[in-house]
Design an enzyme around this catalytic site. Structure first.
Site, PDB file in Angstrom:
ATOM      1  N   ASP A   1       2.768   2.554   7.659  1.00 23.84           N
ATOM      2  CA  ASP A   1       1.499   1.879   7.356  1.00 23.84           C
ATOM      3  C   ASP A   1       1.704   0.525   6.674  1.00 23.84           C
ATOM      4  OD1 ASP A   1      -1.172   1.454   7.300  1.00 23.84           O
ATOM      5  OD2 ASP A   1      -1.678   3.124   5.955  1.00 23.84           O
TER       6      ASP A   1
ATOM      7  N   ASP B   1       0.852  -1.196   0.000  1.00 23.79           N
ATOM      8  CA  ASP B   1       0.000   0.000   0.000  1.00 23.79           C
ATOM      9  C   ASP B   1       0.883   1.240   0.000  1.00 23.79           C
ATOM     10  OD1 ASP B   1      -2.360   1.475  -0.030  1.00 23.79           O
ATOM     11  OD2 ASP B   1      -2.646   1.386   2.135  1.00 23.79           O
TER      12      ASP B   1
END
Ligand code: ADP
Ligand code: MG
Length: 294
Positions: free
Chosen positions: A195, A168
């Site tokens: 993240d 991501d």
């Protein structure tokens, strides 16, 4: 501010003294600036699975190896225990990835603790000591864009050599930190990757190639806004083919060009081409930087 309920147990455990403020809440988590002693840190509270995007849940779940077979069976059945196991695996995946990547020399926030579904980690900061901006909130000169892009391509390679695909990676999950960097005299801006709960095992996941190509494509498209020459590059395909051929290391020179027919047939010839092209590319970037500076 008043501590949110999910940080209460960390306060009782003495892991946090006070909660300063909430940072922008992303898709998957709520993030708070917290203090412990004289340290400012960052607390990431994971949202429940059903609040997360379906795509990531699928990418994450498919092909992920679960060591404990009871957990694997429960996850497959989707029972309550299964959902809890899946939730716990998702959350601890980020901590695992942070340790693994930090050990591989990738710039990620230092993790301190993982407690009750909350990840305590280093707060990535800007020049004022405040929470660093996301790349998406910053604009760059062409030279800065080329430089940060090259740095991040090297980070992607380092992650892949450590067996991890972020999955991501984009301008929303990279912060622009400011501080001292090894080998640089003065403080500089540098990207820090965040993240990681959906990070996958590069070797054991059927989606790894697709995810890597998407990650690298996101970097190209973002920095290509500032340095359009990047838009024609194919670092993702080049990196993946070298990785699959067992020829990728942190030092492997890259060109951003990829010849499909050659890559499969004669990797040595491609590597010779890469050497030549790297020199050409270095000369080209130097010309661009000189032209832009003039
Ligand atoms: N270690 C950190 N230091 C500074 N800011 C952070 C840190 N981790 C997260 N953030 C901020 O919180 C936001 C959400 O965190 P992120 O890990 O991307 O979760 P989400 O899954 O919700 O997108 C980020 O975009 C960033 O602005
Ligand atoms: Mg995010």
């Amino acid at each position: 501010m008043k501590a949110p309920p999910r940080l209460q147990s960390l306060i009782e455990e003495g892991l946090i003294d006070t909660v300063v403020r909430q940072l922008m809440s992303g898709k998957e988590a709520m993030v708070f600036v917290v203090r412990i002693g004289d340290q400012t840190r960052c607390a990431k509270i994971y949202k429940e699975a059903n609040n997360r995007s379906f795509r990531q849940a699928v990418d994450y779940t498919e092909n992920r190896k679960v060591k404990n077979s009871r957990s694997a069976r429960a996850m497959a059945k989707g029972s309550k225990f299964g959902r809890q196991e899946q939730e716990a695996a998702w959350q601890s995946a980020e901590v695992d990835a942070l340790y693994r990547l930090a050990a591989a020399g990738v710039r990620v926030p230092q993790p301190f603790n993982f407690h009750d579904g909350v990840l305590l980690m280093e707060l990535v900061t800007d020049a004022h000591g405040d929470a660093a901006p996301r790349l998406n909130d910053v604009s760059f000169t062409p030279e800065q864009a080329l430089q940060h892009h090259a740095t991040l391509i090297a980070e992607v390679v380092r992650m892949l050599c450590a067996g991890v695909v972020h999955g991501d990676l984009s301008e929303f999950n990279i912060l622009l930190a400011h501080g001292a960097v090894e080998g640089e005299g003065e403080s500089v801006d540098f990207p820090v990757i965040i993240d990681l709960p959906q990070a996958v095992d590069a070797a054991g996941n059927n989606h790894a190639q697709r995810m890597l190509l998407r990650d690298v494509g996101n970097l190209r498209n973002f920095f290509g806004q500032f340095a359009p020459a990047l838009l024609a590059t194919e670092y993702g395909a080049e990196i993946w083919s070298l990785y699959q051929a067992g020829l990728l290391s942190n030092e492997t020179p890259l060109t951003g060009r990829y010849e499909r027919s050659h890559a499969d047939v004669d990797m040595q010839a491609v590597l010779r081409e890469i050497d030549d092209a790297r020199d050409e590319e270095a000369a080209r970037q130097l010309r661009m930087a000189t032209a832009a500076g003039a």
